[in-house]
Design a protein around this motif. Sequence first.
Motif, PDB file in Angstrom:
ATOM      1  N   LEU A  78      65.891  59.712  50.149  1.00  0.00           N
ATOM      2  CA  LEU A  78      65.434  60.048  48.775  1.00  0.00           C
ATOM      3  C   LEU A  78      63.927  60.677  48.859  1.00  0.00           C
ATOM      4  CD1 LEU A  78      66.516  57.057  47.126  1.00  0.00           C
ATOM      5  CD2 LEU A  78      67.237  59.192  46.575  1.00  0.00           C
ATOM      6  N   LEU A  79      63.116  60.249  49.827  1.00  0.00           N
ATOM      7  CA  LEU A  79      61.800  60.714  50.109  1.00  0.00           C
ATOM      8  C   LEU A  79      61.808  62.076  50.193  1.00  0.00           C
ATOM      9  CD1 LEU A  79      58.910  59.902  49.686  1.00  0.00           C
ATOM     10  CD2 LEU A  79      59.061  59.247  52.217  1.00  0.00           C
ATOM     11  N   LEU A  80      62.714  62.511  51.293  1.00  0.00           N
ATOM     12  CA  LEU A  80      62.821  64.014  51.692  1.00  0.00           C
ATOM     13  C   LEU A  80      63.430  64.749  50.542  1.00  0.00           C
ATOM     14  CD1 LEU A  80      63.343  65.825  54.210  1.00  0.00           C
ATOM     15  CD2 LEU A  80      65.740  65.299  54.048  1.00  0.00           C
ATOM     16  N   VAL A  81      64.439  64.462  49.742  1.00  0.00           N
ATOM     17  CA  VAL A  81      64.804  65.021  48.775  1.00  0.00           C
ATOM     18  C   VAL A  81      63.883  65.270  47.744  1.00  0.00           C
ATOM     19  CG1 VAL A  81      66.303  65.115  46.804  1.00  0.00           C
ATOM     20  CG2 VAL A  81      67.359  64.578  49.003  1.00  0.00           C
ATOM     21  N   ASP A  82      62.915  64.111  47.399  1.00  0.00           N
ATOM     22  CA  ASP A  82      61.917  64.272  46.378  1.00  0.00           C
ATOM     23  C   ASP A  82      60.829  65.452  46.801  1.00  0.00           C
ATOM     24  OD1 ASP A  82      60.922  63.421  44.197  1.00  0.00           O
ATOM     25  OD2 ASP A  82      59.147  62.377  45.273  1.00  0.00           O
ATOM     26  N   ARG A  83      60.512  65.513  48.207  1.00  0.00           N
ATOM     27  CA  ARG A  83      59.461  66.380  48.599  1.00  0.00           C
ATOM     28  C   ARG A  83      59.937  67.651  48.576  1.00  0.00           C
ATOM     29  NH1 ARG A  83      56.420  63.560  53.465  1.00  0.00           N
ATOM     30  NH2 ARG A  83      55.600  61.760  52.380  1.00  0.00           N
TER      31      ARG A  83
ATOM     32  N   LEU B 129      71.645  69.386  51.990  1.00  0.00           N
ATOM     33  CA  LEU B 129      71.652  68.046  51.771  1.00  0.00           C
ATOM     34  C   LEU B 129      70.934  67.615  50.295  1.00  0.00           C
ATOM     35  CD1 LEU B 129      71.672  65.181  52.842  1.00  0.00           C
ATOM     36  CD2 LEU B 129      69.401  65.613  53.510  1.00  0.00           C
ATOM     37  N   VAL B 130      69.810  68.589  50.329  1.00  0.00           N
ATOM     38  CA  VAL B 130      68.796  68.118  48.944  1.00  0.00           C
ATOM     39  C   VAL B 130      69.579  68.656  47.941  1.00  0.00           C
ATOM     40  CG1 VAL B 130      67.052  69.233  47.757  1.00  0.00           C
ATOM     41  CG2 VAL B 130      66.675  68.652  50.056  1.00  0.00           C
ATOM     42  N   ASP B 131      70.674  69.813  47.729  1.00  0.00           N
ATOM     43  CA  ASP B 131      71.232  70.158  46.834  1.00  0.00           C
ATOM     44  C   ASP B 131      72.417  69.253  46.398  1.00  0.00           C
ATOM     45  OD1 ASP B 131      71.936  72.289  45.144  1.00  0.00           O
ATOM     46  OD2 ASP B 131      73.821  72.591  46.161  1.00  0.00           O
TER      47      ASP B 131
ATOM     48  N   LEU C  41      63.823  61.599  60.542  1.00  0.00           N
ATOM     49  CA  LEU C  41      63.530  62.007  59.086  1.00  0.00           C
ATOM     50  C   LEU C  41      61.991  61.274  59.079  1.00  0.00           C
ATOM     51  CD1 LEU C  41      66.696  61.474  57.133  1.00  0.00           C
ATOM     52  CD2 LEU C  41      65.508  63.562  57.761  1.00  0.00           C
ATOM     53  N   TRP C  42      61.855  60.010  59.551  1.00  0.00           N
ATOM     54  CA  TRP C  42      60.491  59.541  59.520  1.00  0.00           C
ATOM     55  C   TRP C  42      59.494  60.207  59.945  1.00  0.00           C
ATOM     56  CZ3 TRP C  42      57.429  56.882  56.694  1.00  0.00           C
ATOM     57  CH2 TRP C  42      56.692  56.153  57.110  1.00  0.00           C
ATOM     58  N   ARG C  43      59.665  60.861  61.361  1.00  0.00           N
ATOM     59  CA  ARG C  43      58.769  61.505  61.816  1.00  0.00           C
ATOM     60  C   ARG C  43      58.368  62.891  60.950  1.00  0.00           C
ATOM     61  NH1 ARG C  43      59.735  62.455  67.302  1.00  0.00           N
ATOM     62  NH2 ARG C  43      58.192  64.330  67.164  1.00  0.00           N
ATOM     63  N   VAL C  44      59.520  63.588  60.286  1.00  0.00           N
ATOM     64  CA  VAL C  44      59.305  64.915  59.374  1.00  0.00           C
ATOM     65  C   VAL C  44      58.717  64.307  57.994  1.00  0.00           C
ATOM     66  CG1 VAL C  44      61.030  66.293  58.015  1.00  0.00           C
ATOM     67  CG2 VAL C  44      61.404  65.819  60.339  1.00  0.00           C
TER      68      VAL C  44
END
Lengths: 135, 135
Positions: A13-18, B15-17, B129-132
């Motif tokens: 969710l954080l990734l998508v948000d950013r 993924l975001v999409d 993902l945490w690193r990113v």
Amino acid sequence: MGELRPPLDALLLLLVDRMSGVIRERVEACGLSMPQAVALRYLEQPCPMRNLARAMRCDASNLTGIADRLEERGLAVRRLDPDDRRVKLLVLTESGLAMRAAIHRRISSDIAGLERLGPAERELLAELLWRVVRE
Amino acid sequence: MGELRPPLDALLLLLVDRMSGVIRERVEACGLSMPQAVALRYLEQPCPMRNLARAMRCDASNLTGIADRLEERGLAVRRLDPDDRRVKLLVLTESGLAMRAAIHRRISSDIAGLERLGPAERELLAELLWRVVRE
DNA sequence: TATTGTTATACTCTATAACTATA
DNA sequence: TATAGTTATAGAGTATAACAATA
């Protein structure tokens, strides 16, 4: 300094948000709204307005205005479909193709904190995401 | 059947999409617009409307309408700040807290194709993902 | 003077319903 | 009768500019 790692769903969710925020900024820096940019992305080939509306998951009536504004900016044109005179095909102009490529280029470059991963880790991430995202 | 794996940037955009679409659907199934849901998410604690606007990256004038509609639905209330009488603090009601939790629950569950990864792979994905995504 | 929230204005996106021209 | 695109309408988000109250 032991920072707790959030669970996977929170990270996604954080990734998508950013990424959504950055994408919106970059698209609008190109002078387009998000729906206009999404339309451009779907217009790889001439496309009936009805199909475009379905792809964009919005009511067909919205496409009238969006197509109007793309035409006003010289990015697309409506063309009659010789096979069915009810249909109008939306087609990108040269300028529209260039804009489409420019937006794609800007959105795909310098993603988030990807530079913190080495080549092998990126390969690994890509493999995992491919499994997740694959049809 | 050898399907070509897209590059990492394309996978992230994909993924975001997908996730954005699902999130929007689930939020609207709860009867809220996206900006309203985002406001709720930021209202963990009473928050000056100005700060909320900054967090939501929109002009402060927009918050008037968004707060109005949250109040109409009984999800939040404006409260005067005793320390600065120019400021209005937006605060979630009990109902707003419940809605906030419900939306978070629905959004976080059943993400995309995550079920295709085993526990170890999810752990690996989370680490990457945490690193990113880390600050 | 500077800041907070509001108002007024204008534009875009959104859905619904009714319309037209085709099929 | 069914479908494609449009129009009319109404509601919501967005930014800009100007305003009243407060700091």
